[in-house]
Design a protein around this motif. Structure first.
Motif, mmCIF file in Angstrom:
data_model
loop_
_atom_site.group_PDB
_atom_site.id
_atom_site.type_symbol
_atom_site.label_atom_id
_atom_site.label_comp_id
_atom_site.label_asym_id
_atom_site.label_seq_id
_atom_site.Cartn_x
_atom_site.Cartn_y
_atom_site.Cartn_z
ATOM 1 N N TYR A 174 76.810 28.576 79.454
ATOM 2 C CA TYR A 174 75.767 29.172 80.288
ATOM 3 C C TYR A 174 75.675 28.467 81.638
ATOM 4 O O TYR A 174 75.484 29.113 82.676
ATOM 5 C CB TYR A 174 74.433 29.110 79.562
ATOM 6 C CG TYR A 174 73.317 29.848 80.261
ATOM 7 C CD1 TYR A 174 73.542 31.069 80.897
ATOM 8 C CD2 TYR A 174 72.020 29.343 80.274
ATOM 9 C CE1 TYR A 174 72.518 31.757 81.524
ATOM 10 C CE2 TYR A 174 70.991 30.024 80.897
ATOM 11 C CZ TYR A 174 71.245 31.220 81.530
ATOM 12 O OH TYR A 174 70.225 31.893 82.148
ATOM 13 N N LEU A 175 75.835 27.140 81.652
ATOM 14 C CA LEU A 175 75.827 26.411 82.920
ATOM 15 C C LEU A 175 76.968 26.869 83.814
ATOM 16 O O LEU A 175 76.793 27.062 85.026
ATOM 17 C CB LEU A 175 75.925 24.905 82.666
ATOM 18 C CG LEU A 175 75.880 24.034 83.927
ATOM 19 C CD1 LEU A 175 74.528 24.163 84.623
ATOM 20 C CD2 LEU A 175 76.161 22.571 83.594
ATOM 21 N N ASN A 180 79.072 29.796 88.459
ATOM 22 C CA ASN A 180 80.012 30.803 88.963
ATOM 23 C C ASN A 180 79.300 31.949 89.668
ATOM 24 O O ASN A 180 79.828 32.537 90.616
ATOM 25 C CB ASN A 180 80.868 31.352 87.814
ATOM 26 C CG ASN A 180 81.873 30.337 87.301
ATOM 27 O OD1 ASN A 180 82.189 29.360 87.980
ATOM 28 N ND2 ASN A 180 82.369 30.545 86.096
ATOM 29 N N ASP A 181 78.081 32.263 89.217
ATOM 30 C CA ASP A 181 77.307 33.346 89.826
ATOM 31 C C ASP A 181 76.476 32.859 91.014
ATOM 32 O O ASP A 181 75.685 33.631 91.587
ATOM 33 C CB ASP A 181 76.382 33.988 88.792
ATOM 34 C CG ASP A 181 77.150 34.731 87.702
ATOM 35 O OD1 ASP A 181 78.342 35.019 87.918
ATOM 36 O OD2 ASP A 181 76.558 35.011 86.635
#
Length: 273
Positions: A174-175, A180-181
């Motif tokens: 999730y990190l 990346n987003d």
């Protein structure tokens, strides 16, 4: 330092914390120097290759001459200084017991410690920025603390872990998604240029492998019982289902063992010096 040479020369040795490069101030006294290597050792020589190489050479020479002893409090910075200076520093994690406070969990909310904007509104959350003045006792009164990390190692995490506060962190997956987003950022890498031997470890393409994988909060040997969430929905589910008292109790028992290990490691180092 030079104005107080006579006074400083009376000491048996020196301890240098942040930043390790301040060891240069004490080199001429020819006394043992202990570095606490807690964050990128080259500051403030970042982006100055000549001074950075000079620092690397000084550290290596003082290490070889047994004037310098380096204690890394996290595995990422241990790896970094080992590569940069061709040495093998000692890993001893911090315990940060100076707060003299322990977890109570009296406030039935989760404290969001940073990156508050990415969290949904929820009456079970308390944003740290909305608190006025607060103490360590206040912080440790929340049911748990949620971190979206901005670094691979911070003192606040050590403080809270040693106080037996249940901690929530995004999973590695999730990190990575958040990074990346471009939803969050991390300030781990400070350099635009560096000595050749550090190019790979400072390359953005190797960031996760060299830094995040070695972060304190993903080191389950050093910090077991941290709760990881794979999404905001997963976080909301976990905060409703975990047993906070059980987690804190397990952390408390582990921290007793950790304290003994850490103090024993320091005693052995000081006896050796």
């Amino acid at each position: 330092v030079y104005k107080r040479q006579d006074e400083l020369s009376n000491y048996d040795g020196f301890i240098v914390t942040h930043t390790p490069s301040f060891l240069l101030l004490y080199e001429s006294f020819n006394k043992p120097i202990i570095i606490i290597n807690s964050c990128r050792y080259e500051n403030p020589f970042t982006n100055n290759i000549n001074k950075w190489n000079m620092l690397n050479n000084k550290i290596k020479n003082m290490w070889d001459n047994k004037q310098l002893y380096i204690v890394s409090n996290n595995k990422a910075d241990q790896n970094y200084i080992n590569i940069g200076c061709d040495i093998q520093s000692l890993y001893i994690p911090s315990i940060c017991l100076y707060t003299n406070e322990k977890y109570t969990g009296n406030i039935n909310k989760l404290l969001i410690y940073n990156n508050e904007k990415i969290f949904p509104e929820n009456n079970k959350f308390q944003k740290k920025s909305e608190l006025n003045k607060y103490t360590w006792e206040d912080i440790y009164s929340y049911k748990g603390i949620i971190h979206i990390p901005y670094e691979i190692s911070t003192m606040s995490i050590f403080e809270q872990y040693s106080a037996n506060v249940p901690l929530f962190f995004p999973s590695k997956k999730y990190l990575k998604q958040l990074l990346n987003d471009n939803i969050i950022g991390m300030q781990t890498l400070y350099s635009n240029q560096c000595p050749d031997k550090l190019v790979d470890i400072l390359s953005p393409k190797n960031f996760f492998e060299n830094w995040v994988e070695k972060a304190d909060y993903y080191d389950t040997e050093n910090m077991p019982y941290i709760q990881y969430f794979d999404s905001m929905d997963d976080l909301l589910n976990k905060i409703n289902t975990v047993d906070y008292d059980d987690i804190s109790y397990k952390m408390k028992e582990y921290n007793k063992e950790k304290y003994n290990i850490v103090t024993d490691s320091w005693n052995k180092l000081l006896i050796n010096i």
